[in-house]
Design a protein around this motif. Structure first.
Motif, PDB file in Angstrom:
ATOM      1  N   CYS B  86       0.845  -1.198   0.000  1.00  0.00           N
ATOM      2  CA  CYS B  86       0.000   0.000   0.000  1.00  0.00           C
ATOM      3  C   CYS B  86       0.877   1.244   0.000  1.00  0.00           C
ATOM      4  N   LEU B 125      -3.417   0.973  -3.402  1.00  0.00           N
ATOM      5  CA  LEU B 125      -4.012   1.309  -2.110  1.00  0.00           C
ATOM      6  C   LEU B 125      -4.741   0.092  -1.562  1.00  0.00           C
ATOM      7  N   CYS B 126      -4.504  -0.180  -0.300  1.00  0.00           N
ATOM      8  CA  CYS B 126      -5.128  -1.345   0.327  1.00  0.00           C
ATOM      9  C   CYS B 126      -6.598  -1.050   0.623  1.00  0.00           C
ATOM     10  N   LYS B 127      -7.288  -2.084   1.065  1.00  0.00           N
ATOM     11  CA  LYS B 127      -8.719  -1.959   1.372  1.00  0.00           C
ATOM     12  C   LYS B 127      -9.010  -0.754   2.246  1.00  0.00           C
ATOM     13  N   LYS B 130      -8.112   2.881   0.439  1.00  0.00           N
ATOM     14  CA  LYS B 130      -8.694   3.345  -0.842  1.00  0.00           C
ATOM     15  C   LYS B 130     -10.034   4.027  -0.666  1.00  0.00           C
TER      16      LYS B 130
END
Lengths: 130, 130
Positions: B86, B125-127, B130
């Motif tokens: 990320c 971008l991670c969960k 984002k």
DNA sequence: CTCTATAATGTTATATTATTACATAGTGTT
DNA sequence: AACACTATGTAATAATATAACATTATAGAG
């Protein structure tokens, strides 16, 4: 703001030497090769490299800390790149990545990531060496 | 010849600290953390890291020059690894790579390479971010 | 057991890769 | 001209990694 197409003097010099090379070049090797062109110090090289990577003109081979010119015109968009690296002859080849790109970006979606780019390095033996 | 299961003293110390960390560790950060255990100099750390990577116990995140413990038991065999990174929170996650492995090894075959391992790093971008 | 070969460790020094910080110069806009 | 902004130049240093060599531990062979 700098436009993508108009490279600055130092960027042109650095890109030129990378494009002419048949193998990945390291920053300090680039530096020693461009001293005659008036580039004297590491930051000048690293700054140019950073920008060229951002533009997708070159890629960094992370496992080697070395840089190659992009072989695929579409990298200008995705900045994603895939390489095969021969552990015997050290040859590095950029893989045409349209299929891999599709596969990997869908994979990134699946794990819930907002995907921007990837770096993929294959290690093994090339056609000649195996 | 050292067996895979029997780690040496320094290897145990280094692996232990990497396994306890929630984020990738850099060599000199590991070094400063193990001084109290009698490891004093970079070569001791780098040697342990090299062996642990060879065994598939840890992986190197090339783009960060940092090391993480392997999350997938099957890496012991393939040594191949895939990560999502990320760009906001810097979180690095090892991706369960059995499917990717299959896909990529067949791809390597197709381009005529004798495939040994790969390193794949996704950026985005991670969960959470984002 | 003890000799020997090998692996592992310890240590100093140094090589390689990359960045910080700050000064100077060019470029376009108003 | 005054300004914001980008690019360049330069010195110093930080961060990453390895070379070279001395010493110690360990496992088999005899």
């Amino acid at each position: 703001m700098q436009r993508q197409q108009n490279l600055t003097k130092n960027q042109k010099i650095v890109l030129d030497i990378i494009e002419k090379s048949t193998e990945p070049l390291k920053a300090y090797s680039i530096l020693s090769n461009v001293k005659k062109k008036g580039i004297n110090a590491p930051p000048q090289v690293y700054r140019a490299l950073d920008k060229l990577v951002d533009m997708g003109k070159i890629h960094k081979i992370e496992s080697k800390n070395a840089f190659v010119a992009c072989q695929n015109s579409n990298c200008k968009v995705s900045k994603a790149a895939a390489f095969s690296i021969c552990e015997s002859c050290e040859e590095v080849t950029e893989i045409d990545n349209s299929k891999i790109s599709k596969y990997l970006s869908s994979f990134a979606d699946k794990i819930g990531m907002k995907y921007k780019k990837y770096n993929l390095e294959f290690f093994g033996l090339c056609k000649k060496c195996k």
